[in-house]
Design an enzyme around this catalytic site. Structure first.
Site, short mmCIF file in Angstrom:
data_model
loop_
_atom_site.label_atom_id
_atom_site.label_comp_id
_atom_site.label_asym_id
_atom_site.label_seq_id
_atom_site.Cartn_x
_atom_site.Cartn_y
_atom_site.Cartn_z
N GLU A 90 -2.85 -23.20 1.70
CA GLU A 90 -2.41 -24.03 3.00
C GLU A 90 -2.41 -23.21 4.32
O GLU A 90 -2.63 -23.40 5.31
CB GLU A 90 -1.12 -24.66 2.78
CG GLU A 90 -0.74 -25.80 4.02
CD GLU A 90 -1.50 -26.78 4.25
OE1 GLU A 90 -1.85 -27.70 3.67
OE2 GLU A 90 -2.19 -26.53 5.59
N GLY B 288 1.30 -8.35 21.44
CA GLY B 288 1.35 -8.59 20.15
C GLY B 288 0.34 -9.83 19.58
O GLY B 288 0.30 -9.87 18.18
N ILE C 271 0.94 -25.44 10.41
CA ILE C 271 0.41 -26.74 10.45
C ILE C 271 -0.11 -27.25 9.22
O ILE C 271 -0.99 -26.75 8.51
CB ILE C 271 -0.74 -26.96 11.44
CG1 ILE C 271 -0.36 -26.16 12.90
CG2 ILE C 271 -1.06 -28.25 11.64
CD1 ILE C 271 -1.66 -26.37 13.95
N GLY D 48 -1.91 -21.76 10.30
CA GLY D 48 -0.65 -21.14 10.09
C GLY D 48 0.33 -22.37 9.50
O GLY D 48 0.17 -22.68 8.46
N ASP E 285 -12.90 -15.08 12.77
CA ASP E 285 -11.58 -15.85 12.06
C ASP E 285 -11.75 -17.10 11.92
O ASP E 285 -11.36 -18.06 11.10
CB ASP E 285 -10.53 -15.09 12.87
CG ASP E 285 -9.17 -15.91 12.44
OD1 ASP E 285 -8.46 -15.67 11.36
OD2 ASP E 285 -8.71 -16.88 12.96
N ARG F 111 0.71 -1.13 -0.07
CA ARG F 111 -0.10 0.03 -0.11
C ARG F 111 1.02 1.34 -0.03
O ARG F 111 0.45 2.22 -0.65
CB ARG F 111 -0.67 -0.17 1.09
CG ARG F 111 -2.19 0.91 1.29
CD ARG F 111 -2.87 0.68 2.44
NE ARG F 111 -2.12 0.04 3.35
CZ ARG F 111 -2.46 -0.27 4.95
NH1 ARG F 111 -3.78 -0.09 5.00
NH2 ARG F 111 -1.65 -0.71 5.72
N LYS G 82 -12.06 -20.19 8.88
CA LYS G 82 -11.25 -21.30 8.99
C LYS G 82 -12.22 -22.63 8.98
O LYS G 82 -12.17 -23.56 8.21
CB LYS G 82 -10.25 -21.29 10.11
CG LYS G 82 -9.37 -20.40 9.83
CD LYS G 82 -8.61 -20.06 11.01
CE LYS G 82 -7.33 -18.94 11.17
NZ LYS G 82 -6.84 -18.63 12.34
N VAL H 18 -5.45 -21.85 7.09
CA VAL H 18 -6.04 -22.20 8.19
C VAL H 18 -4.68 -22.97 8.97
O VAL H 18 -4.13 -23.63 8.50
CB VAL H 18 -6.82 -23.65 7.98
CG1 VAL H 18 -7.32 -23.98 9.32
CG2 VAL H 18 -8.28 -22.95 7.15
P1 NDP Z 1 -0.04 -7.26 7.38
O1 NDP Z 1 -1.19 -6.20 7.84
O2 NDP Z 1 1.37 -7.18 8.55
O3 NDP Z 1 0.27 -6.82 6.16
C1 NDP Z 1 -0.49 -6.65 4.88
C2 NDP Z 1 0.25 -6.08 3.94
O4 NDP Z 1 -0.64 -5.88 2.85
C3 NDP Z 1 1.18 -4.88 4.11
O5 NDP Z 1 2.46 -4.94 3.47
C4 NDP Z 1 0.20 -3.57 3.26
O6 NDP Z 1 1.05 -2.71 2.91
C5 NDP Z 1 -0.20 -4.59 2.11
N1 NDP Z 1 -1.66 -4.08 1.61
C6 NDP Z 1 -2.66 -3.76 2.26
N2 NDP Z 1 -3.47 -2.97 1.29
C7 NDP Z 1 -2.78 -3.23 0.24
C8 NDP Z 1 -3.29 -3.03 -1.29
N3 NDP Z 1 -4.55 -2.27 -1.33
N4 NDP Z 1 -2.76 -3.22 -2.31
C9 NDP Z 1 -1.23 -3.79 -1.97
N5 NDP Z 1 -0.90 -4.08 -0.69
C10 NDP Z 1 -1.59 -3.94 0.35
O7 NDP Z 1 -0.78 -8.47 7.24
P2 NDP Z 1 -0.18 -10.02 7.80
O8 NDP Z 1 1.06 -10.28 6.98
O9 NDP Z 1 -0.31 -10.35 8.92
O10 NDP Z 1 -1.62 -11.18 6.85
C11 NDP Z 1 -1.53 -11.26 5.64
C12 NDP Z 1 -2.58 -12.30 5.10
O11 NDP Z 1 -2.22 -13.49 6.04
C13 NDP Z 1 -3.85 -12.09 5.79
O12 NDP Z 1 -4.87 -12.66 4.76
C14 NDP Z 1 -3.98 -12.91 7.15
O13 NDP Z 1 -5.43 -13.36 7.65
C15 NDP Z 1 -3.10 -14.10 6.59
N6 NDP Z 1 -2.68 -14.79 7.87
C16 NDP Z 1 -1.80 -13.77 8.84
C17 NDP Z 1 -1.14 -14.61 9.76
C18 NDP Z 1 -0.16 -13.95 10.77
O14 NDP Z 1 0.08 -14.55 11.93
N7 NDP Z 1 0.00 -12.66 10.69
C19 NDP Z 1 -1.31 -16.12 9.98
C20 NDP Z 1 -2.15 -16.88 9.11
C21 NDP Z 1 -2.66 -16.08 8.17
P3 NDP Z 1 1.92 -1.71 3.73
O15 NDP Z 1 2.91 -2.40 4.47
O16 NDP Z 1 2.32 -0.70 2.72
O17 NDP Z 1 0.86 -1.24 4.72
N1 HSE Z 2 -5.66 -13.78 14.04
C1 HSE Z 2 -5.28 -15.29 13.85
C2 HSE Z 2 -5.06 -16.19 15.12
C3 HSE Z 2 -4.20 -15.52 12.95
O1 HSE Z 2 -4.99 -15.39 16.32
O2 HSE Z 2 -4.99 -17.22 15.05
C4 HSE Z 2 -4.06 -16.63 12.20
O3 HSE Z 2 -4.81 -17.03 11.42
#
Ligand code: NDP
Ligand code: HSE
Length: 456
Positions: free
Chosen positions: A133, A191, A140, A138, A205, A51, A209, A136
């Protein structure tokens, strides 16, 4: 044979470079040689869409862009890896990528649970892969076992803890006696919980899943809207203590079951998420902190348990890279992975028709006839009582018309949710009932709940 040039790189576009995306970039760089050897071709990152590009000085300037729409259809992209999250603009971006013949790897459970069918159709139409994968539990490996390893078996139940944040909160309440608000504050400080924790604590969430798990397990399209969903905001320190006194633990469970028909019609599917008491002796009860664990039961395989880190940048990136290697290998040999299998199209049961056991805690007047009146309401709604306990009451209690109150805990045998809801409504209308303090489901998950006086 593939028409790809021998040894040509697999070119990857990454959407999102936050918690998960950052780890994907690190692993792609650190393990480049190993990944190339496993895929059979070098894996090359050709673009990263975020973004706010200026917030990413760690990425090579030539790779970063804010133009995700332009990136996903570029000719020099083979695979789009999406770790942005949310529904739009991601849905549009991934559909454009699939239409352009790019394979997609995503961790986006919300989108898959809402619109998985549309993505799968787009992948089928263009002959591309759709792997998820990481969506759901992470790190696993769970979806591939359901989709591939167990595809020759008949899965009867998938149940477990699939949300780390709520498991951290409930574990912390159980170990310290803290209330929900204090435990949530601790989860936020460490966090685990996000600034807006509602997707986790309200169960959405886990419901996303559950929809994905039920779809894969029962070869039936189940969406988030089909999943009955209750969160943990109402779980109190008193509930946790009540569970402990019965040798039980409260966990937020995602339960996906194949429910056999009683009249020879097709089986049905139940998918639900709620906090439930489980016996402390059950392996899921000792899954603490932000860990996830899922039990899978299949007719021939029996019980299988999957346990590990369900969230976090590196664990989630591990699952994404597993998919990336699988899709890369498919591209190298010119094939594609297994398609979505939704041929069974089983009906999804409404929650009212689902039977579980209940732990009902009531504050009632301590006088003659109250227990009988309470029991009568359960009987009239065809909810069978398994055990009753009374707490409190003493020298001043028990008088005719007296104002002393006691707590009654009623544990039921399995009854339909609709019958229990009607019972609770009727109990709330009784003069002698000062309040229904809590209603918690009791899930034995295949084991008898003997501590509650409930078996079989
Ligand atoms: P974050 O919020 O840490 O990162 C999101 C990223 O997406 C950022 O880099 C952001 O950009 C970018 N972004 C947001 N909007 C846009 C856009 N419109 N176009 C392009 N890039 C964009 O998310 P996470 O890494 O935590 O999660 C990502 C995905 O993984 C989600 O679907 C989440 O449900 C899934 N997930 C996350 C887990 C976790 O432990 N975090 C576990 C399992 C699944 P910028 O850096 O510039 O803000
Ligand atoms: N918010 C989710 C959790 C992240 O606490 O399990 C992993 O999907």
């Amino acid at each position: 044979m593939t028409d790809r040039a021998q040894g040509a790189p697999i070119r990857v576009a990454l959407l999102g470079c936050g918690t998960v995306g950052g780890e994907i970039v690190r692993l792609l760089t650190d393990q480049a040689d190993d990944l190339a050897a496993r895929v059979g071709a070098p894996v090359e990152l050709v673009g990263v869409a975020v973004r706010r590009p200026h917030k990413h000085p760690e990425l090579p300037a030539g790779l970063v862009t804010a133009d995700a729409a332009g990136l996903v259809t570029r000719d020099d992209v083979d695979i789009v890896v999406e770790v942005v999250g949310g529904i739009e603009p991601v849905r549009t971006l991934l559909l454009e990528a699939l239409k352009a013949g790019k394979s997609v790897v995503t961790a986006n459970k919300a989108l898959l649970a809402e619109d998985g069918a549309v993505l799968a159709e787009a992948a089928d139409a263009s002959g591309a892969d759709l792997y998820y994968e990481a969506a759901v539990a992470g790190a696993i490996p769970l979806l591939r076992p359901l989709r591939e390893s167990l595809v020759g078996d008949r899965i009867t139940r998938v149940a477990g803890i699939v949300n780390g944040t709520t498991n951290f909160i409930l574990s912390s309440m159980a170990s310290s006696g803290a209330g929900y608000t204090d435990a949530l504050e601790e989860a936020t400080r460490l966090g685990y919980a996000e600034a807006d924790p509602s997707a986790d604590v309200d169960g959405y969430d886990a419901a996303s899943k559950a929809a994905i798990l039920a779809s894969l397990a029962f070869h039936t399209r189940v969406t988030a809207a089909d999943v009955h969903c209750e969160g943990i905001r109402t779980v109190s320190a008193a509930d946790i203590a009540a569970a402990a006194s019965l040798d039980c633990t409260i966990k937020l469970l995602a339960i996906c079951e194949r429910v056999p028909s009683e009249d020879g019609a097709a089986d049905a599917v139940s998918a639900r998420v709620y906090p439930a008491m489980i016996p402390s002796a059950h392996p899921l009860a000792s899954v603490d902190g932000a860990f996830n664990a899922v039990f899978v039961e299949a007719e021939a395989a029996g019980q299988l348990m999957f346990y590990g880190q369900g969230a976090g940048g590196a664990p989630t990136a591990s699952a994404v890279l597993g998919d990336l290697v699988a899709v890369g290998r498919n591209l190298v040999v010119g094939g594609r992975g297994p398609r979505e299998s939704t041929y069974a199209s089983l009906p999804v049961l409404p929650m009212g028709a689902v039977s579980t056991r209940y732990h009902v805690s009531l504050e009632v007047a301590d006088r003659a006839g109250v227990l009988a009146a309470v029991a009568r309401e359960f009987a009239q709604h065809d909810v069978s009582i398994a055990a009753v306990r009374q707490y409190g009451g003493g020298r001043n209690g028990g008088s005719a018309g007296g104002s002393a109150a006691v707590r009654l805990v009623v544990v039921t045998h399995a009854a339909p949710d609709s019958a229990l809801a009607s019972t609770v409504e009727a109990l709330e209308g009784l003069d002698a009932v000062r309040g229904v303090e809590s209603v918690l489901r009791v899930e034995d998950l295949g084991r008898s709940v003997s501590a509650l006086g409930v078996t079989g």
